[in-house]
Design a protein around this motif. Structure first.
Motif, PDB file in Angstrom:
ATOM      1  N   ALA A  61      28.005  34.047  38.428  1.00 51.39           N
ATOM      2  CA  ALA A  61      29.075  34.406  38.963  1.00 51.39           C
ATOM      3  C   ALA A  61      30.027  35.379  37.485  1.00 51.39           C
ATOM      4  N   TYR A  62      29.720  35.405  36.416  1.00 53.88           N
ATOM      5  CA  TYR A  62      30.167  36.373  35.096  1.00 53.88           C
ATOM      6  C   TYR A  62      29.313  37.447  35.445  1.00 53.88           C
ATOM      7  N   TYR A  63      28.013  37.253  35.866  1.00 49.26           N
ATOM      8  CA  TYR A  63      27.613  38.614  35.610  1.00 49.26           C
ATOM      9  C   TYR A  63      27.365  39.717  36.945  1.00 49.26           C
ATOM     10  N   ARG A  64      28.526  39.208  38.110  1.00 51.91           N
ATOM     11  CA  ARG A  64      29.160  39.923  38.991  1.00 51.91           C
ATOM     12  C   ARG A  64      27.129  40.260  39.767  1.00 51.91           C
ATOM     13  N   LEU A  65      26.317  39.632  39.666  1.00 53.03           N
ATOM     14  CA  LEU A  65      24.764  39.687  40.374  1.00 53.03           C
ATOM     15  C   LEU A  65      24.751  40.540  41.831  1.00 53.03           C
ATOM     16  N   ASP A  66      25.485  40.202  42.819  1.00 60.21           N
ATOM     17  CA  ASP A  66      26.082  40.138  43.460  1.00 60.21           C
ATOM     18  C   ASP A  66      26.919  41.444  44.099  1.00 60.21           C
ATOM     19  N   GLU A  67      27.371  42.086  43.559  1.00 62.24           N
ATOM     20  CA  GLU A  67      27.968  43.394  43.057  1.00 62.24           C
ATOM     21  C   GLU A  67      26.777  44.809  42.882  1.00 62.24           C
ATOM     22  N   PRO A  68      27.534  45.710  43.161  1.00 60.37           N
ATOM     23  CA  PRO A  68      26.094  47.109  42.630  1.00 60.37           C
ATOM     24  C   PRO A  68      26.166  47.357  41.265  1.00 60.37           C
ATOM     25  N   ALA A  69      24.514  48.487  40.333  1.00 56.45           N
ATOM     26  CA  ALA A  69      24.501  48.294  39.691  1.00 56.45           C
ATOM     27  C   ALA A  69      25.620  48.458  39.256  1.00 56.45           C
ATOM     28  N   HIS A  70      26.479  50.173  39.729  1.00 59.28           N
ATOM     29  CA  HIS A  70      27.556  50.878  38.704  1.00 59.28           C
ATOM     30  C   HIS A  70      28.179  49.718  38.889  1.00 59.28           C
ATOM     31  N   VAL A  71      29.333  48.754  39.660  1.00 64.97           N
ATOM     32  CA  VAL A  71      30.099  48.010  39.404  1.00 64.97           C
ATOM     33  C   VAL A  71      29.779  46.715  38.496  1.00 64.97           C
ATOM     34  N   GLN A  72      28.611  46.771  38.276  1.00 68.87           N
ATOM     35  CA  GLN A  72      28.312  45.115  37.333  1.00 68.87           C
ATOM     36  C   GLN A  72      28.329  46.138  36.161  1.00 68.87           C
ATOM     37  N   PHE A  73      27.774  47.542  36.035  1.00 66.52           N
ATOM     38  CA  PHE A  73      27.909  48.308  34.668  1.00 66.52           C
ATOM     39  C   PHE A  73      29.307  49.107  34.236  1.00 66.52           C
ATOM     40  N   ALA A  74      30.577  49.177  34.683  1.00 67.08           N
ATOM     41  CA  ALA A  74      31.635  49.299  34.714  1.00 67.08           C
ATOM     42  C   ALA A  74      32.506  47.420  34.562  1.00 67.08           C
ATOM     43  N   ILE A  75      32.316  47.042  34.638  1.00 67.02           N
ATOM     44  CA  ILE A  75      32.448  45.522  34.689  1.00 67.02           C
ATOM     45  C   ILE A  75      32.302  45.430  32.872  1.00 67.02           C
ATOM     46  N   SER A  76      31.117  45.628  32.989  1.00 71.17           N
ATOM     47  CA  SER A  76      30.252  45.175  31.276  1.00 71.17           C
ATOM     48  C   SER A  76      31.261  46.214  30.383  1.00 71.17           C
ATOM     49  N   LEU A  77      31.058  47.307  31.034  1.00 71.27           N
ATOM     50  CA  LEU A  77      31.921  48.323  29.765  1.00 71.27           C
ATOM     51  C   LEU A  77      33.119  47.781  29.647  1.00 71.27           C
ATOM     52  N   THR A  78      33.594  47.785  30.332  1.00 70.94           N
ATOM     53  CA  THR A  78      34.870  46.849  29.868  1.00 70.94           C
ATOM     54  C   THR A  78      35.012  45.865  28.858  1.00 70.94           C
ATOM     55  N   ARG A  79      33.889  44.340  29.525  1.00 69.48           N
ATOM     56  CA  ARG A  79      33.491  43.890  28.272  1.00 69.48           C
ATOM     57  C   ARG A  79      33.786  44.172  27.281  1.00 69.48           C
ATOM     58  N   LEU A  80      32.816  45.502  26.982  1.00 76.42           N
ATOM     59  CA  LEU A  80      32.301  45.391  25.625  1.00 76.42           C
ATOM     60  C   LEU A  80      33.423  45.940  24.801  1.00 76.42           C
ATOM     61  N   PHE A  81      34.176  46.255  25.430  1.00 75.93           N
ATOM     62  CA  PHE A  81      35.590  47.474  24.994  1.00 75.93           C
ATOM     63  C   PHE A  81      36.227  45.934  24.159  1.00 75.93           C
ATOM     64  N   SER A  82      36.308  44.531  24.352  1.00 77.45           N
ATOM     65  CA  SER A  82      36.794  43.684  23.911  1.00 77.45           C
ATOM     66  C   SER A  82      36.354  42.609  23.537  1.00 77.45           C
ATOM     67  N   GLY A  83      35.050  43.217  22.700  1.00 76.92           N
ATOM     68  CA  GLY A  83      33.861  42.456  22.161  1.00 76.92           C
ATOM     69  C   GLY A  83      32.827  41.271  22.911  1.00 76.92           C
ATOM     70  N   ASP A  84      33.492  41.463  24.092  1.00 75.05           N
ATOM     71  CA  ASP A  84      32.609  40.355  25.238  1.00 75.05           C
ATOM     72  C   ASP A  84      31.001  40.750  25.460  1.00 75.05           C
ATOM     73  N   LEU A  85      30.147  40.676  24.421  1.00 72.60           N
ATOM     74  CA  LEU A  85      28.341  41.248  25.299  1.00 72.60           C
ATOM     75  C   LEU A  85      27.831  39.631  25.762  1.00 72.60           C
ATOM     76  N   GLY A  86      28.614  39.096  26.718  1.00 70.94           N
ATOM     77  CA  GLY A  86      27.858  38.478  27.535  1.00 70.94           C
ATOM     78  C   GLY A  86      27.757  37.194  27.395  1.00 70.94           C
ATOM     79  N   TYR A  87      27.052  36.150  27.987  1.00 68.24           N
ATOM     80  CA  TYR A  87      26.523  34.164  27.512  1.00 68.24           C
ATOM     81  C   TYR A  87      24.735  35.290  27.436  1.00 68.24           C
ATOM     82  N   SER A  88      24.610  34.149  26.736  1.00 68.30           N
ATOM     83  CA  SER A  88      22.872  34.096  26.398  1.00 68.30           C
ATOM     84  C   SER A  88      22.205  32.848  28.146  1.00 68.30           C
ATOM     85  N   LEU A  89      20.963  33.919  28.843  1.00 67.64           N
ATOM     86  CA  LEU A  89      20.391  33.596  29.959  1.00 67.64           C
ATOM     87  C   LEU A  89      20.130  31.782  30.302  1.00 67.64           C
TER      88      LEU A  89
END
Length: 322
Positions: free
Chosen positions: A56-84
């Motif tokens: 759910a966090y990585y939005r794996l059901d979304e297209p690649a460009h949507v995942q990229f936009a979400i990842s970029l937004t999180r990056l600016f807030s200091g959110d680098l994701g979670y370890s798999l």
């Protein structure tokens, strides 16, 4: 100078943006969905609830460009994701690893600079021919020895034969110093080579004869003028040495059992932990670009030719022109 400054900052930001985009699409949009494969791996220690939360966090059901936009937004807030593999925040894991690598790289850089400076001075100013030839040959020897070989040799000698450090326990500055030696050796080689060439060129310039005619002693000519002018080209390789230090830390930290960026990278690659790999690559890219930017901004302050080309204001004091 302001135009030069903004141009270099813009180029640095562009490089970081391109690096982040390339790393994201290479690691996250490869055929077969590597993130989903690792989450669904039966050997992955995370629970089913944690796996669903990661999907759910990585939005794996979304297209690649949507995942990229979400990842970029999180990056600016200091959110680098979670370890798999552990489910821990990547920013926390990276924050815990950075101090160890920073200490190791800082000590290694100081050692490399000292070794390179001593070799360059011996290669140019010592009156004995065999000493000069040995000082000019050593950098090539340093480059020919792989970091893992020199690391194992240092570990065998210092830890197992002399007993000056522990091979498994962190003993503070002592452990950092000895671990930095094999990391500093290959970095000292280009510093010594560039500095030797710069000092030799500066020592052959006409202003040296002028200073001798004025009665200045040799040590003042060498360390007050020749070293100052001859060391300017060495500044250009500072960024390269930073890259070598970061790359060499992967091997050095593995050999000396240090839990820094190198150890984190090796573990992430072994476990195919994509978010950690991405965060490490981006962090190293940003560090490399920032150091390059600082070098570009400092260079006009120490080299009159670049200062003239960029239109920077000249300082009140300057070195004797080479």
């Amino acid at each position: 100078m302001s135009g030069y400054l903004w141009r270099r900052i813009g180029q640095a930001l562009l490089v970081v943006a391109l690096a982040y985009s390339a790393v994201f699409f290479i690691l996250n949009v490869l055929p077969g969905d590597p993130i989903e494969q690792q989450i669904a791996n039966p050997e992955n220690p995370i629970t089913d609830d944690e796996a669903d939360a990661l999907r759910a966090y990585y939005r794996l059901d979304e297209p690649a460009h949507v995942q990229f936009a979400i990842s970029l937004t999180r990056l600016f807030s200091g959110d680098l994701g979670y370890s798999l593999n552990s489910g821990q925040p990547v920013a926390r894991l990276l924050g815990e690893a950075i101090p160890s690598t920073l200490a190791l790289a800082s000590v290694a850089f100081v050692l490399a600079a000292l070794i390179g400076f001593v070799l360059a001075v011996l290669a140019v100013f010592v009156p004995w021919g065999p000493v000069r030839e040995a000082a000019r040959t050593l950098p090539a020897v340093f480059l020919s020895v792989p970091a893992f070989v020199s690391g194992l040799l240092v570990l065998q000698l210092i830890a197992f034969q002399l007993g000056w450090m522990s091979a498994v326990r962190d003993q503070g500055l002592r452990s950092v110093f000895f671990a930095a030696i094999p990391l500093a050796i290959p970095v000292a080689a280009p510093i010594a080579q560039i500095l030797t060439q710069g000092l030799a060129n500066a020592y052959g310039r006409p202003y040296v004869e002028v200073l001798r005619a004025k009665g200045l002693p040799s040590y003042r000519i060498v360390f007050g003028h020749v070293v100052r002018n001859g060391s300017i080209p060495t500044v250009t390789i500072v960024a390269i040495t930073v890259g070598e230090l970061l790359a060499g830390s992967v091997i050095t930290e593995t050999v000396f059992n240090r839990t820094g960026i190198g150890y984190l990278t090796e573990s992430a690659v072994r476990n195919q932990d994509t978010p950690i790999i991405q965060a490490v690559v981006i962090s190293v890219s940003v560090t490399f670009v920032v150091v390059n930017l600082l070098v570009d901004l400092v260079y006009p302050l120490i080299d009159p030719r670049i200062r003239k080309a960029t239109g920077a204001a000249a300082p009140k004091t300057r070195a004797v022109p080479a």
